[in-house]
Design an enzyme around this catalytic site. Structure first.
Site, PDB file in Angstrom:
ATOM      1  N   LYS A 174     -18.472 -43.389   9.782  1.00  0.00           N
ATOM      2  CA  LYS A 174     -17.261 -42.727   9.260  1.00  0.00           C
ATOM      3  C   LYS A 174     -17.434 -42.610   7.752  1.00  0.00           C
ATOM      4  O   LYS A 174     -18.105 -43.431   7.128  1.00  0.00           O
ATOM      5  CB  LYS A 174     -16.020 -43.579   9.559  1.00  0.00           C
ATOM      6  CG  LYS A 174     -14.720 -42.843   9.376  1.00  0.00           C
ATOM      7  CD  LYS A 174     -14.326 -42.155  10.665  1.00  0.00           C
ATOM      8  CE  LYS A 174     -13.076 -41.331  10.536  1.00  0.00           C
ATOM      9  NZ  LYS A 174     -12.600 -40.903  11.854  1.00  0.00           N
ATOM     10  N   ASP A 202     -12.024 -34.859   9.904  1.00  0.00           N
ATOM     11  CA  ASP A 202     -11.007 -35.861  10.216  1.00  0.00           C
ATOM     12  C   ASP A 202      -9.784 -35.449   9.383  1.00  0.00           C
ATOM     13  O   ASP A 202      -9.687 -34.274   8.984  1.00  0.00           O
ATOM     14  CB  ASP A 202     -11.503 -37.279   9.843  1.00  0.00           C
ATOM     15  CG  ASP A 202     -10.665 -38.390  10.468  1.00  0.00           C
ATOM     16  OD1 ASP A 202     -10.831 -38.667  11.667  1.00  0.00           O
ATOM     17  OD2 ASP A 202      -9.815 -38.981   9.764  1.00  0.00           O
TER      18      ASP A 202
HETATM   19  N1  GLU Z   1     -12.775 -37.679  13.313  1.00  0.00           N
HETATM   20  C1  GLU Z   1     -12.839 -37.608  14.729  1.00  0.00           C
HETATM   21  C2  GLU Z   1     -12.698 -38.990  15.323  1.00  0.00           C
HETATM   22  O1  GLU Z   1     -11.974 -39.804  14.773  1.00  0.00           O
HETATM   23  C3  GLU Z   1     -14.067 -36.823  15.229  1.00  0.00           C
HETATM   24  C4  GLU Z   1     -15.381 -37.352  14.776  1.00  0.00           C
HETATM   25  C5  GLU Z   1     -16.556 -36.441  15.103  1.00  0.00           C
HETATM   26  O2  GLU Z   1     -16.368 -35.396  15.678  1.00  0.00           O
HETATM   27  O3  GLU Z   1     -17.678 -36.845  14.751  1.00  0.00           O
HETATM   28  O4  GLU Z   1     -13.216 -39.316  16.340  1.00  0.00           O
END
Ligand code: GLU
Length: 445
Positions: free
Chosen positions: A124, A164
């Protein structure tokens, strides 16, 4: 496994990181049984190893705003665990972003991605940059500047970011555009891309669609039907929008949507043209839902309030961590709510979850219920690797199957004697086993 001691260690080693501690506590509390039953996890110290991210990259992002003033932000990428695949997870731009919030999100992502059945590790990233009120040019300069540092750590088989909160297709475009220029390559090192340059159809809707598929499975498991149920959705972004579309399609009636300014109650239901208008409001990026009540006379606007005070059957938190607290949970229970599907990451506080479970409200944690977004990201990576594109029907069918499989895994490990499913336990155990076994097979490295 001594959960108390492990948590005391986590607290001592991560001072000032309450969100990380909250996420870890929730997971460890549900793993005792599986760790006790499998001595290999203790022998190879898998838990202790999982409590340390592989690495955290922190860097400065400097950029010039439209007034010519120099601005400085802080950004991170947390590469948490790549035992089962390249690091994968979104980038969040929000003033609340800290090393703590990204560490908890990357920890959660590791288990979530494991649940998807696809080969993706957990990561992340993000910045304390506030997109609110920024011009397109400012956004572009910020994204470009951020990428001149972050590109070093990315790659199709290394680390693949996505969007996100505060990061949609436009921001992914700016970041990926700079990545492509520096690297002289156009690969799948980012997902959530635009349709013209490798993006998957349905990616914007995926988290919301997947979440509602999951809720549908949970209700079926409990002998109930989503048809005719009333729904409240929080959050002012793609997730809420996708959830409203799919919930309506499956026969539910969405009566609440919300924004940072308050919530809308429209007893006639928010469907069709009204959902399109909701999306119009989102696209203005003004972060206000209030104009909905000016346009539709059937709607009431409650300034500064959360939608959890409304009487609904299903609550779908789609905004940010800890957006639903114990008082909200008590109010939902009092109003006869039967199901809470967390589409935000760690959307409910720990005491709210315990309250919901105690009242036997069907509750799914974000790492299971919102896994549809990253799942379609995984499908986007597959399509890019094959140099192919799938139709909406193909992507949707695969997403539906993945959410069904995640649900089945949760039931396998979370079913209790009285038939109630503890989805927190189910998701944590199922997510853990795959990562833990992979770590053991890969050796102590
Ligand atoms: N931000 C999204 C999550 O919390 C998607 C992450 C992604 O697609 O890599 O899962």
């Amino acid at each position: 496994m001594d959960v108390k001691k492990l948590l005391a260690d986590v607290e001592a080693k991560n001072p000032g990181q309450p969100l990380y501690l909250q996420a870890v506590t929730e997971v460890l509390e549900t793993l005792e049984e599986v760790v006790k039953a499998n001595p290999k996890y203790t022998k190879y110290k898998v838990i202790e190893r999982l409590l340390e991210p592989d690495r955290i990259i922190q860097f400065r992002v400097e950029w010039v705003d439209d007034k010519g003033e120099v601005q400085v932000n802080r950004a991170w990428r947390v590469q948490y665990n790549n035992a089962i695949g390249p690091y994968k997870g979104g980038m969040r731009f929000h003033p609340s972003v800290t090393a703590d919030s990204l560490k908890f999100l990357a920890f959660e992502q590791t288990f979530k991605n494991s649940l998807t059945t696809l080969p993706m590790g957990g990561g992340k990233g993000g910045s304390d940059f506030n997109p609110q009120g920024k011009s397109e040019q400012e956004m572009m300069r910020f994204c470009h500047s951020l990428m001149t540092e972050l590109y070093r750590y990315l790659g199709v088989d290394t680390d693949v970011p996505a969007g996100d909160i505060g990061v949609g297709a436009r921001e992914v475009g700016f970041m990926y555009g700079m990545f492509k220029k520096i690297m002289i390559e156009n690969t799948a090192a980012f997902t959530g891309k635009g349709r013209n340059w490798g993006g998957s159809i349905l990616r914007p809707e995926a988290t919301g669609f997947g979440g509602v598929y999951f809720v549908d499975s949970m209700l079926k498991q409990a002998g109930k039907d989503i048809k005719g149920k009333t729904v409240a959705v929080s959050g002012f972004g793609n997730v809420a929008w996708g959830a409203a579309i799919k919930a309506t399609e499956l026969g539910a009636k969405v009566i609440c949507i919300s924004g940072p300014d308050g919530y809308i109650l429209d007893e006639e239901g928010i469907a069709g043209e009204k959902i399109a208008y909701m999306n119009e409001l989102l696209q203005t990026r003004n972060n206000v839902v209030a104009p909905y009540a000016d346009k539709y006379k059937s709607a009431k606007f409650f300034a500064g309030k959360k939608p959890w005070e409304a009487k609904v059957d299903i609550a779908l938190p789609c905004a940010i961590q800890n957006e639903l607290n114990i008082d909200d949970a008590k109010q939902l229970i009092k109003n006869g709510c039967i199901c809470v599907g967390e589409l935000s990451n760690m959307g409910c506080t720990a005491d709210a979850i315990h309250e919901l479970q105690k009242a036997r409200v069907i509750y799914a944690p974000g790492k299971a219920a919102n896994a549809g977004g990253v799942s379609v990201s995984g499908l986007e990576m597959t399509q890019n690797a094959m140099h192919l594109g799938w139709t909406a029907e193909e992507v949707d069918a695969k997403l539906k199957q993945i959410m069904k499989d995640i649900h089945a895994s949760c039931v396998k490990y979370g079913l209790e004697k009285d038939g109630y499913v503890n989805y927190v336990k189910g998701a944590n155990v199922a997510g853990f086993i795959k990562v833990a076994d992979a770590m053991i097979e890969l050796g102590v490295v």
